[in-house]
Design an enzyme around this catalytic site. Sequence first.
Site, mmCIF file in Angstrom:
data_model
loop_
_atom_site.group_PDB
_atom_site.id
_atom_site.type_symbol
_atom_site.label_atom_id
_atom_site.label_comp_id
_atom_site.label_asym_id
_atom_site.label_seq_id
_atom_site.Cartn_x
_atom_site.Cartn_y
_atom_site.Cartn_z
ATOM 1 N N ASP A 15 0.850 -1.206 0.000
ATOM 2 C CA ASP A 15 0.000 0.000 0.000
ATOM 3 C C ASP A 15 0.882 1.250 0.000
ATOM 4 O O ASP A 15 0.598 2.233 -0.671
ATOM 5 C CB ASP A 15 -0.869 0.061 1.258
ATOM 6 C CG ASP A 15 -1.724 -1.160 1.499
ATOM 7 O OD1 ASP A 15 -1.171 -2.196 1.886
ATOM 8 O OD2 ASP A 15 -2.945 -1.075 1.278
ATOM 9 N N ASN A 167 -7.444 -9.629 1.456
ATOM 10 C CA ASN A 167 -8.408 -8.523 1.587
ATOM 11 C C ASN A 167 -9.846 -9.030 1.566
ATOM 12 O O ASN A 167 -10.715 -8.502 2.253
ATOM 13 C CB ASN A 167 -8.207 -7.487 0.478
ATOM 14 C CG ASN A 167 -6.931 -6.684 0.660
ATOM 15 O OD1 ASN A 167 -6.395 -6.620 1.769
ATOM 16 N ND2 ASN A 167 -6.426 -6.108 -0.416
HETATM 17 O O1 RIB Z 1 -3.520 -10.157 -0.603
HETATM 18 C C1 RIB Z 1 -2.792 -8.972 -0.813
HETATM 19 C C2 RIB Z 1 -3.385 -7.820 -0.052
HETATM 20 O O2 RIB Z 1 -3.299 -8.089 1.335
HETATM 21 C C3 RIB Z 1 -2.612 -6.504 -0.271
HETATM 22 O O3 RIB Z 1 -3.505 -5.423 -0.249
HETATM 23 C C4 RIB Z 1 -1.688 -6.434 0.911
HETATM 24 O O4 RIB Z 1 -1.425 -5.079 1.318
HETATM 25 C C5 RIB Z 1 -2.484 -7.120 1.977
HETATM 26 O O5 RIB Z 1 -3.313 -6.146 2.574
HETATM 27 CA CA CA Z 2 -3.212 -3.588 1.283
#
Ligand code: RIB
Ligand code: CA
Length: 307
Positions: A15, A167
């Site tokens: 990020d 996520n």
């Molecule tokens: O699976 C990858 C995601 O999970 C990315 O956004 C990383 O920053 C973690 O948050």
């Molecule tokens: Ca992320």
Amino acid sequence: MPTPILYDCDPGHDDAIALVMAHRSSAIDLLGVTTTCGNAEVEKTTSNAIRILDFIGASHVPVAQGCVRPLARPLILGTADGPSGLEGSPYLPMPRRTALKQHAVDFLAEKLEEAPEPMIVVATGPLCNIGLLVLKRPDVLPKIKELIWMGGVFYRKSEIITPTEFNAFCDPEALKIVLDSQIPLTMVGLDVTMQVLIEAPQYEELAGIDTPLGRLVMDWLKFYEKLHRNSMGVGGAMHDPLALALVIDPSLVRTRPAHIGVDLNATYAFGATVADFWQERGEADNARIAYEVDADRFFALMFDLLR
Ligand code: RIB
Ligand code: CA
């Protein structure tokens, strides 16, 4: 004219790089940053977002803190970024300003409401804030031109791609709310993000950027790659930078429409995102998913912005 965006994230090393790219790109006008829990507790992801923005000369960009946990379940933290959520950057100054008093959801709603035109929202963490926005302020949803979200995995489950993506796994109820909301959603999942890995050629390119930012990103990546290298034997994946890069150049990936379901009851595939490419469910498409990426062009863009 630069494209105005709102960026919801959980920095987090990848990020963080996406945040740097958003600020440095002349094609993007970063109107504001909102933070969510995910890679770390939201207080930490907020502190990290402010530290990064201030370090790169973007202290004018407002930051609004968001949800402390997923909408319907306890928070399970990501593990790639260390206890602070941004390990490996000892000389990144601690925040000298605080986040807005306004909650992220209210900030997003206000910015969308006042936007002269519908705008792009980029999200690269769990969708807690966006899901809550759908529930609290459905009136502003038509002002979201496109939600570009790093999340999900659809095609290739393999030895380096888990059946669920973090996520989606972290807040699957928020994802379901967003999938049901009619927001134009572009999902940038592991199918493409696990093709933009930081390996020797990328480290070589980065080593040539002899600036404080170049050295900071090198430190970040050296830490960030540990989990990937130890668990999957590959370099760190540029998940979130790829999603953000689509604001600048959507042609970096090829996408296709599908109805996406998210598994809320499974055991081993809990939070899995399942695509119905052939309309077998008889349900309308609710997202576009990225299935191919031009990795070389992506890295050329990323390093251009870091240089
Ligand atoms: O699976 C990858 C995601 O999970 C990315 O956004 C990383 O920053 C973690 O948050
Ligand atoms: Ca992320």
